[in-house]
Design a protein around this motif. Structure first.
Motif, PDB file in Angstrom:
ATOM      1  N   SER A  13       0.846  -1.202   0.000  1.00 22.87           N
ATOM      2  CA  SER A  13       0.000   0.000   0.000  1.00 22.87           C
ATOM      3  C   SER A  13       0.877   1.247   0.000  1.00 22.87           C
ATOM      4  O   SER A  13       2.013   1.237   0.495  1.00 22.87           O
ATOM      5  N   PHE A  14       0.345   2.321  -0.577  1.00 24.44           N
ATOM      6  CA  PHE A  14       1.042   3.599  -0.688  1.00 24.44           C
ATOM      7  C   PHE A  14       0.325   4.613   0.204  1.00 24.44           C
ATOM      8  O   PHE A  14      -0.911   4.728   0.159  1.00 24.44           O
ATOM      9  N   HIS A  15       1.095   5.376   0.993  1.00 25.02           N
ATOM     10  CA  HIS A  15       0.522   6.319   1.953  1.00 25.02           C
ATOM     11  C   HIS A  15       1.197   7.677   1.816  1.00 25.02           C
ATOM     12  O   HIS A  15       2.411   7.753   1.584  1.00 25.02           O
ATOM     13  N   ALA A  16       0.420   8.735   1.964  1.00 33.12           N
ATOM     14  CA  ALA A  16       0.922  10.088   1.724  1.00 33.12           C
ATOM     15  C   ALA A  16       2.159  10.387   2.560  1.00 33.12           C
ATOM     16  O   ALA A  16       2.200  10.124   3.758  1.00 33.12           O
ATOM     17  N   ALA A  17       3.171  10.975   1.893  1.00 29.43           N
ATOM     18  CA  ALA A  17       4.437  11.311   2.553  1.00 29.43           C
ATOM     19  C   ALA A  17       4.582  12.803   2.803  1.00 29.43           C
ATOM     20  O   ALA A  17       5.516  13.215   3.504  1.00 29.43           O
ATOM     21  N   GLY A  18       3.717  13.634   2.198  1.00 25.83           N
ATOM     22  CA  GLY A  18       3.787  15.064   2.427  1.00 25.83           C
ATOM     23  C   GLY A  18       5.012  15.742   1.837  1.00 25.83           C
ATOM     24  O   GLY A  18       5.328  16.880   2.187  1.00 25.83           O
ATOM     25  N   HIS A  19       5.706  15.084   0.919  1.00 25.00           N
ATOM     26  CA  HIS A  19       6.962  15.608   0.362  1.00 25.00           C
ATOM     27  C   HIS A  19       6.690  16.515  -0.842  1.00 25.00           C
ATOM     28  O   HIS A  19       7.023  17.699  -0.825  1.00 25.00           O
ATOM     29  N   VAL A  20       6.105  15.954  -1.887  1.00 28.87           N
ATOM     30  CA  VAL A  20       5.718  16.687  -3.090  1.00 28.87           C
ATOM     31  C   VAL A  20       4.439  16.045  -3.623  1.00 28.87           C
ATOM     32  O   VAL A  20       3.951  15.056  -3.067  1.00 28.87           O
ATOM     33  N   LEU A  21       3.913  16.569  -4.710  1.00 27.53           N
ATOM     34  CA  LEU A  21       2.705  16.016  -5.310  1.00 27.53           C
ATOM     35  C   LEU A  21       2.896  14.529  -5.629  1.00 27.53           C
ATOM     36  O   LEU A  21       3.843  14.141  -6.310  1.00 27.53           O
ATOM     37  N   GLY A  22       2.005  13.684  -5.106  1.00 31.42           N
ATOM     38  CA  GLY A  22       2.054  12.261  -5.394  1.00 31.42           C
ATOM     39  C   GLY A  22       3.079  11.477  -4.607  1.00 31.42           C
ATOM     40  O   GLY A  22       3.256  10.274  -4.854  1.00 31.42           O
ATOM     41  N   SER A  23       3.743  12.092  -3.657  1.00 27.32           N
ATOM     42  CA  SER A  23       4.779  11.373  -2.894  1.00 27.32           C
ATOM     43  C   SER A  23       4.148  10.387  -1.926  1.00 27.32           C
ATOM     44  O   SER A  23       3.056  10.613  -1.407  1.00 27.32           O
ATOM     45  N   ALA A  24       4.856   9.291  -1.686  1.00 24.01           N
ATOM     46  CA  ALA A  24       4.277   8.219  -0.876  1.00 24.01           C
ATOM     47  C   ALA A  24       5.315   7.522  -0.018  1.00 24.01           C
ATOM     48  O   ALA A  24       6.501   7.453  -0.354  1.00 24.01           O
ATOM     49  N   GLN A  25       4.845   7.018   1.108  1.00 25.40           N
ATOM     50  CA  GLN A  25       5.543   5.985   1.865  1.00 25.40           C
ATOM     51  C   GLN A  25       4.979   4.655   1.350  1.00 25.40           C
ATOM     52  O   GLN A  25       3.788   4.572   1.038  1.00 25.40           O
ATOM     53  N   ILE A  26       5.805   3.647   1.284  1.00 24.99           N
ATOM     54  CA  ILE A  26       5.342   2.351   0.775  1.00 24.99           C
ATOM     55  C   ILE A  26       5.435   1.314   1.889  1.00 24.99           C
ATOM     56  O   ILE A  26       6.504   1.105   2.466  1.00 24.99           O
ATOM     57  N   ARG A  27       4.291   0.687   2.180  1.00 26.45           N
ATOM     58  CA  ARG A  27       4.232  -0.346   3.217  1.00 26.45           C
ATOM     59  C   ARG A  27       4.092  -1.706   2.556  1.00 26.45           C
ATOM     60  O   ARG A  27       3.266  -1.886   1.652  1.00 26.45           O
ATOM     61  N   LEU A  28       4.893  -2.652   2.978  1.00 27.97           N
ATOM     62  CA  LEU A  28       4.866  -4.009   2.433  1.00 27.97           C
ATOM     63  C   LEU A  28       4.689  -5.002   3.567  1.00 27.97           C
ATOM     64  O   LEU A  28       5.261  -4.838   4.649  1.00 27.97           O
ATOM     65  N   GLU A  29       3.902  -6.035   3.306  1.00 29.21           N
ATOM     66  CA  GLU A  29       3.644  -7.055   4.323  1.00 29.21           C
ATOM     67  C   GLU A  29       3.639  -8.435   3.669  1.00 29.21           C
ATOM     68  O   GLU A  29       2.992  -8.664   2.641  1.00 29.21           O
ATOM     69  N   ALA A  30       4.388  -9.343   4.265  1.00 32.59           N
ATOM     70  CA  ALA A  30       4.434 -10.731   3.789  1.00 32.59           C
ATOM     71  C   ALA A  30       5.163 -11.563   4.836  1.00 32.59           C
ATOM     72  O   ALA A  30       6.009 -11.056   5.575  1.00 32.59           O
ATOM     73  N   GLY A  31       4.812 -12.840   4.912  1.00 29.21           N
ATOM     74  CA  GLY A  31       5.505 -13.749   5.814  1.00 29.21           C
ATOM     75  C   GLY A  31       5.433 -13.345   7.277  1.00 29.21           C
ATOM     76  O   GLY A  31       6.346 -13.625   8.048  1.00 29.21           O
ATOM     77  N   GLY A  32       4.368 -12.670   7.657  1.00 25.68           N
ATOM     78  CA  GLY A  32       4.189 -12.307   9.057  1.00 25.68           C
ATOM     79  C   GLY A  32       4.955 -11.082   9.509  1.00 25.68           C
ATOM     80  O   GLY A  32       4.999 -10.789  10.714  1.00 25.68           O
ATOM     81  N   GLU A  33       5.574 -10.337   8.591  1.00 26.56           N
ATOM     82  CA  GLU A  33       6.275  -9.115   8.975  1.00 26.56           C
ATOM     83  C   GLU A  33       5.871  -7.967   8.052  1.00 26.56           C
ATOM     84  O   GLU A  33       5.460  -8.185   6.912  1.00 26.56           O
TER      85      GLU A  33
END
Length: 352
Positions: free
Chosen positions: A88-108
């Motif tokens: 999933s991509f989450h707003a980073a507040g850096h510039v237009l369209g910037s994102a933090q990226i969260r990844l989940e698999a294997g229990g972490e």
């Protein structure tokens, strides 16, 4: 230190790699699948098979990487199954369209911050706090001396400087993507409705912001300005690369200023030969970095870019959070701040 083997993310010659998703995050070299945090040149590079990025960054990515790139636009907060990973991509507040990226698999779960800031910015979506087991955070301004005032306060300083010279032009230098549009949006919020002149490098990146509904003063490309036009009291926004260029010869008798977080460093303005410095950054300051790390709830933190060693040591020794600098090609020049990212690089360039 390198990332431990067998984790959700690994360091490869191409950059951060997620085997579960068979994808790289902001890769340094062309790869089959790239997950992009934002469209600055040190995070989005040409030649990849497919690009996953927030939809509002599409116009900038296509302008910079080519109109024909295979882009899969996503929405903030939308959960995607990519291979065996949930992404999933989450707003980073850096510039237009910037994102933090969260990844989940294997229990972490892992969170890659990209570049981010916590202060209010009318030109992009606000930073969204996100939690994960492991965090990879930037530290471009990872020293306690970096503490930003509001964008509105800096914009007021810019207006005061600009209006103080009604008999000559004012040239404001700032990075063409992100910083220029933020300055314009901040000026609009202060009630500025004067037409602002734009260097071509800035003007080319304006349509995505206009399409996103970002309110800014009216603008005019510099190339459309009539020859011999009266420049008294006019404001031009241009990228730092245009400083002292022949193309701005008719502005040579005007005043100039530079907008960057690096203007907080004593002597930076003088070294660069600008008449005035305005401290405004699209990266988190020291309190913002610490707040974001603690808010993530991560039990393990890896720090990249800039002052990674300082921030990691503070987190470990003061906050009791396991933190380490992350090795790799993260110390490349910061394209979005136009300054070297390490004290050593700064010393080499300035002789200090």
């Amino acid at each position: 230190m390198p990332l431990p083997p067998g984790g959700l993310l690994q360091l490869s010659p191409e950059g951060l790699y997620c085997p579960a998703a068979q994808a790289w995050l902001d890769p340094w070299r062309p790869v089959p699948r790239a997950l992009i945090t934002h469209a600055h040149a040190d995070h989005a590079r040409p030649g990849c098979g497919e690009y996953w990025a927030v939809g509002s960054s599409e116009g900038i990515l296509r302008e910079r990487l080519g109109a024909e790139i295979n882009l899969l636009p996503v929405d903030y907060g939308q959960l995607h199954r990519i291979g065996d990973a949930r992404v999933s991509f989450h707003a980073a507040g850096h510039v237009l369209g910037s994102a933090q990226i969260r990844l989940e698999a294997g229990g972490e779960s892992w969170l890659v911050s990209g570049d981010y800031k916590r202060c209010t910015d009318p030109s992009c979506a606000a930073f969204e706090p996100v939690q994960a087991d492991v965090l990879i955070s930037e530290a471009t301004f990872g020293l306690p001396i970096y503490r930003w005032q509001s964008g509105a306060a800096v914009a007021a300083e810019i207006v005061g400087w600009w209006r103080s010279a009604p008999d000559r032009p004012s040239v404001l230098f700032c990075y063409a993507f992100g910083k220029a549009q933020r300055v314009l949006a901040e000026l609009h919020q202060l009630g500025v409705r004067d037409e602002v002149l734009l260097h071509g490098a800035v003007d080319r990146l304006m349509p995505p912001y206009r399409e996103a509904g970002v309110a800014m003063p009216p603008t005019c490309p510099l190339v459309q300005l009539e020859r011999g036009a009266d420049l008294a009291g006019r404001l031009l926004i241009a990228p730092p690369a245009a400083h002292r260029s022949r193309g701005l010869g008719r502005f040579s008798k005007g005043q100039n200023g530079f907008v960057s977080g690096w203007m907080a460093v004593r002597g930076a303005r003088r070294r660069r030969g600008y008449g005035r410095g305005f401290v405004m950054s699209d990266h988190a300051d020291w309190p913002g970095l610490v707040q974001s790390v603690k808010g993530s709830g991560a039990s393990q933190v890896y720090v990249t870019h800039g002052q990674s060693t300082v921030l990691a040591r503070y987190l470990s020794e003061v906050e009791g959070i396991s933190a380490e600098p992350l090795e790799g090609h993260f110390e490349a020049e910061r394209f979005d701040e136009e300054e070297p990212s390490t004290p050593e690089a700064a010393a080499q360039q300035t002789g200090s």
